[in-house]
Motif scaffolding. Structure first.
Motif, PDB file in Angstrom:
ATOM      1  N   HIS A   1       0.632  -1.358  -0.132  1.00 29.26           N
ATOM      2  CA  HIS A   1      -0.125  -0.016   0.091  1.00 29.26           C
ATOM      3  C   HIS A   1       0.833   1.289  -0.015  1.00 29.26           C
ATOM      4  N   GLY A   2       2.193   1.067  -0.185  1.00 31.30           N
ATOM      5  CA  GLY A   2       2.867   2.227  -0.360  1.00 31.30           C
ATOM      6  C   GLY A   2       3.676   2.795   0.988  1.00 31.30           C
ATOM      7  N   TRP A   3       3.522   2.131   2.099  1.00 30.00           N
ATOM      8  CA  TRP A   3       4.052   2.480   3.464  1.00 30.00           C
ATOM      9  C   TRP A   3       5.128   1.640   3.567  1.00 30.00           C
ATOM     10  N   GLY A   4       6.190   1.235   2.978  1.00 31.38           N
ATOM     11  CA  GLY A   4       7.353   0.553   2.895  1.00 31.38           C
ATOM     12  C   GLY A   4       8.185   1.053   4.039  1.00 31.38           C
ATOM     13  N   SER A   5       8.430   2.318   3.909  1.00 30.08           N
ATOM     14  CA  SER A   5       9.357   3.065   4.765  1.00 30.08           C
ATOM     15  C   SER A   5       8.830   2.838   6.295  1.00 30.08           C
ATOM     16  N   VAL A   6       7.573   2.549   6.372  1.00 32.49           N
ATOM     17  CA  VAL A   6       7.458   2.413   8.119  1.00 32.49           C
ATOM     18  C   VAL A   6       7.033   0.926   8.375  1.00 32.49           C
ATOM     19  N   ALA A   7       7.074   0.125   7.298  1.00 37.09           N
ATOM     20  CA  ALA A   7       6.718  -1.179   7.539  1.00 37.09           C
ATOM     21  C   ALA A   7       7.375  -2.111   8.740  1.00 37.09           C
ATOM     22  N   ASP A   8       8.760  -1.888   8.695  1.00 33.90           N
ATOM     23  CA  ASP A   8       9.455  -2.688   9.960  1.00 33.90           C
ATOM     24  C   ASP A   8       9.116  -2.014  11.028  1.00 33.90           C
ATOM     25  N   GLY A   9       8.667  -0.757  11.055  1.00 34.20           N
ATOM     26  CA  GLY A   9       8.302  -0.045  12.413  1.00 34.20           C
ATOM     27  C   GLY A   9       6.880  -0.599  12.955  1.00 34.20           C
ATOM     28  N   MET A  10       5.909  -0.672  11.838  1.00 32.83           N
ATOM     29  CA  MET A  10       4.742  -1.238  12.237  1.00 32.83           C
ATOM     30  C   MET A  10       4.779  -2.672  12.735  1.00 32.83           C
ATOM     31  N   ALA A  11       5.790  -3.511  12.246  1.00 29.80           N
ATOM     32  CA  ALA A  11       5.820  -4.886  12.379  1.00 29.80           C
ATOM     33  C   ALA A  11       6.566  -4.891  13.867  1.00 29.80           C
ATOM     34  N   ALA A  12       7.349  -4.027  14.071  1.00 29.11           N
ATOM     35  CA  ALA A  12       8.058  -4.300  15.704  1.00 29.11           C
ATOM     36  C   ALA A  12       7.163  -3.691  16.518  1.00 29.11           C
ATOM     37  N   VAL A  13       6.189  -2.669  16.413  1.00 30.02           N
ATOM     38  CA  VAL A  13       5.148  -2.283  17.518  1.00 30.02           C
ATOM     39  C   VAL A  13       4.253  -3.147  17.450  1.00 30.02           C
ATOM     40  N   THR A  14       3.684  -3.817  16.266  1.00 31.97           N
ATOM     41  CA  THR A  14       2.627  -4.833  16.543  1.00 31.97           C
ATOM     42  C   THR A  14       3.130  -6.177  17.194  1.00 31.97           C
ATOM     43  N   SER A  15       4.493  -6.490  16.858  1.00 31.28           N
ATOM     44  CA  SER A  15       5.157  -7.757  17.663  1.00 31.28           C
ATOM     45  C   SER A  15       5.105  -7.535  18.861  1.00 31.28           C
ATOM     46  N   VAL A  16       5.677  -6.208  19.393  1.00 28.54           N
ATOM     47  CA  VAL A  16       5.661  -6.070  20.789  1.00 28.54           C
ATOM     48  C   VAL A  16       4.292  -6.137  21.567  1.00 28.54           C
ATOM     49  N   MET A  17       3.463  -5.532  20.857  1.00 33.20           N
ATOM     50  CA  MET A  17       2.020  -5.609  21.593  1.00 33.20           C
ATOM     51  C   MET A  17       1.479  -6.962  21.644  1.00 33.20           C
ATOM     52  N   ARG A  18       1.738  -7.684  20.564  1.00 32.86           N
ATOM     53  CA  ARG A  18       1.311  -9.381  20.661  1.00 32.86           C
ATOM     54  C   ARG A  18       2.010 -10.026  21.904  1.00 32.86           C
ATOM     55  N   ALA A  19       3.499  -9.762  21.890  1.00 30.34           N
ATOM     56  CA  ALA A  19       4.243 -10.456  22.883  1.00 30.34           C
ATOM     57  C   ALA A  19       3.706 -10.001  24.298  1.00 30.34           C
ATOM     58  N   HIS A  20       3.325  -8.703  24.389  1.00 32.84           N
ATOM     59  CA  HIS A  20       2.833  -8.519  25.661  1.00 32.84           C
ATOM     60  C   HIS A  20       1.646  -9.093  26.171  1.00 32.84           C
ATOM     61  N   GLN A  21       0.648  -9.298  24.954  1.00 27.03           N
ATOM     62  CA  GLN A  21      -0.740  -9.900  25.335  1.00 27.03           C
ATOM     63  C   GLN A  21       0.095 -11.550  25.909  1.00 27.03           C
TER      64      GLN A  21
END
Length: 171
Positions: free
Chosen positions: A22-42
Motif C-alpha cells: 500500500h506504499g507504506w514500505g518506509s514504515v513497514a518494519d516499524g509497524m511490524a516491530a510495534v505490533t510484535s511487541v504488543m502481541r508479545a505483551h498479550q
C-alpha cells in the motif's frame, strides 16, 4: 480455556507485506516491530495472569505487593509507589483499595508528614507474594518463551527502547 489454535501464517508478516503493497514500505518494519511487541505483551501477560488468578491477584496487584516486600520497612508513601511503578496515582489507589480489602496491605499515616499516607504490606500479603513468586518463577520466569541468548537479547533491546522513551536515566 485451551490455548488458541496456531494460525497457518504469521499475521504480522502479512500486515507488513500489506503495508509495503500500500506504499507504506518506509514504515513497514516499524509497524511490524510495534505490533510484535504488543502481541508479545498479550502473550506474556496472559501467562502471568493465568498463574496469579488462582491467588486472587492481577499483575498490577502482584507488582504492588512485591514493591512493598522489597521496601526497607515493608511500606512506602502512596506517591512513591506510584512513581516506582510508573503508573498514575489513581491506579495505585485502585490497586491498594483492592489489596486492602483482601487484607494484604494496610494504609498508615506517615509518622512525620500528615499529608502523606503510607501503604504497608501485611504478613498475609508477604505470604501470598512469596507463594505467587514461587509459582511465577517455576511456570513463567524459568521458561519465558525464549532461549538464554534470546532472553538476553530481548532484555537488551527493550532496555534500549525504554531508555530512549525516557523511562529511566542510567548514571
Amino acid at each position: 480455556m485451551s490455548p488458541p489454535t496456531p494460525l497457518p501464517e504469521d499475521p504480522i508478516a502479512e500486515a507488513r507485506r500489506q503495508w509495503v503493497a500500500h506504499g507504506w514500505g518506509s514504515v513497514a518494519d516499524g509497524m511490524a516491530a510495534v505490533t510484535s511487541v504488543m502481541r508479545a505483551h498479550q502473550i506474556m501477560l496472559s501467562r502471568v495472569e493465568k498463574v496469579l488468578r488462582p491467588h486472587g491477584l492481577t499483575f498490577a496487584r502482584y507488582e504492588m505487593l512485591m514493591l512493598l516486600v522489597f521496601a526497607r520497612n515493608g511500606a512506602l508513601p502512596m506517591n512513591k509507589a506510584s512513581a516506582r511503578l510508573q503508573v498514575h496515582p489513581t491506579s495505585v489507589t485502585n490497586v491498594v483499595d483492592r489489596l486492602e480489602a483482601a487484607g494484604l496491605v494496610r494504609r498508615q499515616p506517615h509518622p512525620s508528614d500528615r499529608r502523606t499516607t503510607l501503604v504497608e504490606v501485611t504478613d498475609e500479603g508477604r505470604r501470598l507474594a512469596d507463594v505467587a513468586t514461587g509459582r511465577l518463577n517455576d511456570v513463567v520466569f524459568a521458561e519465558p518463551g525464549l532461549t538464554g541468548p534470546g532472553v538476553e537479547q530481548l532484555v537488551t533491546v527493550l532496555t534500549e527502547l525504554r531508555r530512549g522513551a525516557g523511562d529511566f536515566v542510567e548514571h
